[in-house]
Design a protein around this motif. Sequence first.
Motif, mmCIF file in Angstrom:
data_model
loop_
_atom_site.group_PDB
_atom_site.id
_atom_site.type_symbol
_atom_site.label_atom_id
_atom_site.label_comp_id
_atom_site.label_asym_id
_atom_site.label_seq_id
_atom_site.Cartn_x
_atom_site.Cartn_y
_atom_site.Cartn_z
ATOM 1 N N HIS A 16 0.826 -1.218 0.000
ATOM 2 C CA HIS A 16 0.000 0.000 0.000
ATOM 3 C C HIS A 16 0.860 1.270 0.000
ATOM 4 O O HIS A 16 0.592 2.217 0.747
ATOM 5 C CB HIS A 16 -0.956 0.004 1.203
ATOM 6 C CG HIS A 16 -2.213 0.780 0.933
ATOM 7 N ND1 HIS A 16 -3.375 0.190 0.522
ATOM 8 C CD2 HIS A 16 -2.476 2.114 0.980
ATOM 9 C CE1 HIS A 16 -4.315 1.118 0.348
ATOM 10 N NE2 HIS A 16 -3.774 2.294 0.613
ATOM 11 N N CYS A 17 1.904 1.268 -0.834
ATOM 12 C CA CYS A 17 2.789 2.443 -0.838
ATOM 13 C C CYS A 17 3.436 2.675 -2.200
ATOM 14 O O CYS A 17 4.446 3.369 -2.303
ATOM 15 C CB CYS A 17 3.866 2.288 0.236
ATOM 16 S SG CYS A 17 4.846 0.773 0.091
ATOM 17 N N GLN B 173 -1.234 8.211 -4.341
ATOM 18 C CA GLN B 173 -2.575 8.017 -3.775
ATOM 19 C C GLN B 173 -2.533 7.060 -2.588
ATOM 20 O O GLN B 173 -3.118 7.329 -1.535
ATOM 21 C CB GLN B 173 -3.534 7.472 -4.836
ATOM 22 C CG GLN B 173 -4.948 7.225 -4.281
ATOM 23 C CD GLN B 173 -5.897 6.645 -5.310
ATOM 24 O OE1 GLN B 173 -5.672 6.771 -6.505
ATOM 25 N NE2 GLN B 173 -6.961 5.996 -4.840
ATOM 26 N N GLU B 174 -1.814 5.933 -2.727
ATOM 27 C CA GLU B 174 -1.722 4.982 -1.620
ATOM 28 C C GLU B 174 -0.972 5.592 -0.429
ATOM 29 O O GLU B 174 -1.354 5.393 0.734
ATOM 30 C CB GLU B 174 -1.027 3.703 -2.087
ATOM 31 C CG GLU B 174 -1.884 2.862 -3.020
ATOM 32 C CD GLU B 174 -1.206 1.582 -3.454
ATOM 33 O OE1 GLU B 174 -1.926 0.600 -3.735
ATOM 34 O OE2 GLU B 174 0.042 1.540 -3.522
ATOM 35 N N GLU C 229 -3.235 7.836 1.417
ATOM 36 C CA GLU C 229 -4.197 7.071 2.230
ATOM 37 C C GLU C 229 -3.544 6.623 3.543
ATOM 38 O O GLU C 229 -4.190 6.630 4.596
ATOM 39 C CB GLU C 229 -4.716 5.870 1.438
ATOM 40 C CG GLU C 229 -5.663 6.265 0.312
ATOM 41 C CD GLU C 229 -5.979 5.128 -0.638
ATOM 42 O OE1 GLU C 229 -5.491 3.994 -0.413
ATOM 43 O OE2 GLU C 229 -6.712 5.364 -1.614
ATOM 44 N N TYR D 267 -2.406 -5.613 3.333
ATOM 45 C CA TYR D 267 -2.806 -5.931 1.957
ATOM 46 C C TYR D 267 -4.228 -6.497 1.932
ATOM 47 O O TYR D 267 -5.034 -6.153 1.070
ATOM 48 C CB TYR D 267 -1.824 -6.932 1.352
ATOM 49 C CG TYR D 267 -2.009 -7.181 -0.123
ATOM 50 C CD1 TYR D 267 -1.206 -6.531 -1.059
ATOM 51 C CD2 TYR D 267 -2.968 -8.080 -0.593
ATOM 52 C CE1 TYR D 267 -1.368 -6.756 -2.425
ATOM 53 C CE2 TYR D 267 -3.133 -8.310 -1.952
ATOM 54 C CZ TYR D 267 -2.325 -7.641 -2.861
ATOM 55 O OH TYR D 267 -2.491 -7.875 -4.207
#
Length: 314
Positions: free
Chosen positions: A25-26, A30-31, A34, A278
């Motif tokens: 998630h990186c 955008q990620e 978040e 994830y």
Amino acid sequence: MPASLKTHFLNEEYANPFMNASGVHCMTVQELEELSASKAGAFITKSATTSERQGNPKPRYCSVPLGSINSMGLPNEGFDYYLNYVIKHQEEHPGEAIPFFSVAGMSLKENLNLLERIQESDFKGVTELNLSCPNVPGKPQVAYDFEMTEQILNSVFKFFKKPLGVKLPPYFDFAHFDTMAKILNQYPLAYVNCINSIGNGLYIDVNEESVVVKPKNGFGGIGGEYIKPTALANVRAFYTRLNPDIKIIGTGGIRTGQDAFEHLLCGAAMLQVGTELYKEGVSIFARLEKELKEIMNQKGYSSIDEFRGKLKSL
């Protein structure tokens, strides 16, 4: 007094010790945004190489009952993409924690070049040098080569003056813990991150009589619940061997507040979450924060420092 998860790490204070594990998630801005907006205490970028990489062919990640198997091959948007993001973030969010910045060159020369560019940049945060990617075909894990690890760190600390941590693979032998700790203790490292996934596992779909990821004929890094005992062992082994000023980030098998508590009890100062992030998304950080506080309240702990590193032996 209700439990507080406030964490002091490298002269910064974080609301809690939770982070994403680099690689999860990186990948994109955008990620990363978040993560920034989530309940994570801190966050880290995808491990960057000089140029953008597509990574290994898909399917290259598979969720399995007790965790995951992946052979990603370091897909990333390239060094400049992430450096520009972390510098912009530190400028736009003064007073907030600066994102950690992960790099993973394919050679000694590339690692030194990337770190030189960070040293010369306006980035004021913490850099993580990934010495443990197990999923690039033809490239061995650097940190299993003790001489190469020492050579890299010797070269790096001739010029690098900013906070630097290293991400390590799992070790399985006391002699290896001893040898690596002796090497690491020579340098002004900020932290070590234990552990990356356990390399070159194999998961089989019995119905299809097939492997579940395409690269390397199905061999990939194992994460999740499978690896928690190994992760805890590595956190504890290095916590008891490294100089006290080298902190430990615990990574591997953190799915619940209890898993987090165990990592902290072994001596971790910060915690990174991979497989479960994830699977669950960034909402996991609020849940982990709640569950860890509940355990601490039940045990009468008001701060993490009251129990961190105080694992009892029989």
